[in-house]
Motif scaffolding. Structure first.
Motif, PDB file in Angstrom:
ATOM      1  N   PHE A 101     -19.800 -68.145 -12.734  1.00 46.56           N
ATOM      2  CA  PHE A 101     -21.257 -68.212 -12.809  1.00 46.56           C
ATOM      3  C   PHE A 101     -21.663 -68.146 -14.272  1.00 46.56           C
ATOM      4  N   LEU A 102     -22.416 -69.143 -14.704  1.00 46.99           N
ATOM      5  CA  LEU A 102     -22.869 -69.233 -16.093  1.00 46.99           C
ATOM      6  C   LEU A 102     -24.339 -69.644 -16.105  1.00 46.99           C
ATOM      7  N   ALA A 106     -26.393 -72.043 -13.190  1.00 48.34           N
ATOM      8  CA  ALA A 106     -27.093 -71.045 -12.365  1.00 48.34           C
ATOM      9  C   ALA A 106     -27.916 -71.661 -11.250  1.00 48.34           C
ATOM     10  N   ASP A 119     -23.173 -58.669  -8.193  1.00 45.99           N
ATOM     11  CA  ASP A 119     -22.770 -59.043  -9.546  1.00 45.99           C
ATOM     12  C   ASP A 119     -21.549 -58.225  -9.938  1.00 45.99           C
ATOM     13  N   VAL A 121     -19.368 -59.786 -12.282  1.00 42.36           N
ATOM     14  CA  VAL A 121     -18.873 -60.639 -13.369  1.00 42.36           C
ATOM     15  C   VAL A 121     -18.731 -59.812 -14.641  1.00 42.36           C
ATOM     16  N   THR A 123     -19.345 -60.895 -18.165  1.00 43.25           N
ATOM     17  CA  THR A 123     -20.094 -61.117 -19.398  1.00 43.25           C
ATOM     18  C   THR A 123     -21.572 -60.773 -19.252  1.00 43.25           C
ATOM     19  N   THR A 125     -24.176 -62.258 -20.664  1.00 44.16           N
ATOM     20  CA  THR A 125     -25.026 -63.438 -20.459  1.00 44.16           C
ATOM     21  C   THR A 125     -25.036 -63.863 -18.994  1.00 44.16           C
ATOM     22  N   ALA A 126     -23.869 -63.820 -18.352  1.00 45.98           N
ATOM     23  CA  ALA A 126     -23.801 -64.185 -16.937  1.00 45.98           C
ATOM     24  C   ALA A 126     -24.531 -63.165 -16.079  1.00 45.98           C
ATOM     25  N   LYS A 127     -24.376 -61.885 -16.391  1.00 45.60           N
ATOM     26  CA  LYS A 127     -25.049 -60.844 -15.627  1.00 45.60           C
ATOM     27  C   LYS A 127     -26.563 -60.993 -15.703  1.00 45.60           C
ATOM     28  N   SER A 129     -28.329 -63.664 -16.424  1.00 41.46           N
ATOM     29  CA  SER A 129     -28.743 -64.871 -15.727  1.00 41.46           C
ATOM     30  C   SER A 129     -28.704 -64.679 -14.218  1.00 41.46           C
TER      31      SER A 129
END
Length: 261
Positions: A101-102, A106, A119, A121, A123, A125-127, A129
């Motif tokens: 997931f990026l 998204a 969530d 994940v 990173t 940024t991914a979190k 988003s």
């Protein structure tokens, strides 16, 4: 009627089990935390899953990830987790997304199908988003904070992100979510100070990456390689799963199955 979920039904009731059976949970990140989330949700009777991850099982995953064995090394984590869920509940509907997931992808997930999002994940940024997308789509979400470089699973807590302390990842998330106007976010975090890993290159993936052939993301690309143990990320994952189940059935009355005549 006796089923693999009868012991759970004794506590939650028939209607709650039906609610779980009819719920779809999307788990983003099928690693040390996310794998245990899936395991516990499958054993709790959740009937449908979306599994999102692009990693393959690696030798160094065996110390903490429930899907990792010598037989699964080199296989996609989503595929292994799907097979495991179906071994627990053959009637489960499991969809896999072999991607990370990026922010760039998204918009590509079927949010309208999700009753809950997890969530797990790595990173920031991914979190961020992921949280923003959950808020946009009005889907409940729970987020895992840092579980690496820790040894005490008893220090995990469930809290709103703005009531967290000690955890460096939670600090960054508080700041970034506040900028974006996010008022609340349920998280699982630890107040245990991070332990600095031993600097021993002979056992570090930094220079001796053993990722399976064809892996798209190598350990050598990471900024740091955290230490981990079996009994910390698993605790975080089980706590998260418990919160998901409680949230999904919180408005369902406890009822017994009607006796057959």
């Amino acid at each position: 009627m006796l089923t693999q979920f009868s012991r759970t039904e004794l506590l939650l009731g028939k209607e709650a089990m039906e609610k779980l059976q009819n719920s779809r949970v999307a788990v983003f990140g099928i690693g040390g935390v996310g794998g245990y989330v899936c395991e516990a949700l499958a054993r709790s009777g959740v009937g449908a899953f979306d599994l999102i991850d692009d990693d393959k099982v690696c030798l160094t995953n065996l110390n903490r990830q429930i899907i990792a064995t010598y037989k699964t090394i080199g296989k996609y984590k989503t595929d292994v987790m799907k097979e495991r869920i179906l071994d627990i509940n053959p009637k489960a509907d499991v969809r896999v997304h072999k991607c990370f997931f990026l922010p760039e992808n998204a918009d590509e997930f079927p949010y309208e199908d999700y009753d809950y999002m997890v969530d797990a994940v790595d990173t920031v940024t991914a979190k961020i988003s992921l949280v923003m997308k959950a808020q946009e789509k009005h889907i409940p979400i729970i987020s895992s904070m840092g579980a690496g470089n820790k040894l005490d699973g008893s220090q995990f807590k469930v809290a709103d992100i703005y009531k967290t302390k000690v955890c460096p990842l939670a600090k960054v998330m508080r700041r970034e979510l506040k900028k974006r106007g996010v008022k609340k976010l349920k998280v699982v975090y630890s107040e245990e100070p991070s332990i600095r890993p031993i600097e021993d290159m002979s056992i570090s993936c930094r220079t001796r990456c053993v990722c399976p052939p064809g892996a798209k993301h190598k350990c050598t690309e990471r900024r740091d390689i955290p230490g981990s143990v079996a009994f910390v990320p698993s605790v975080a994952g089980l706590i998260i799963a418990g919160e998901v189940v409680k949230d999904l059935v919180k408005d369902v009355p406890r009822t017994a199955e009607e006796p057959t005549t």
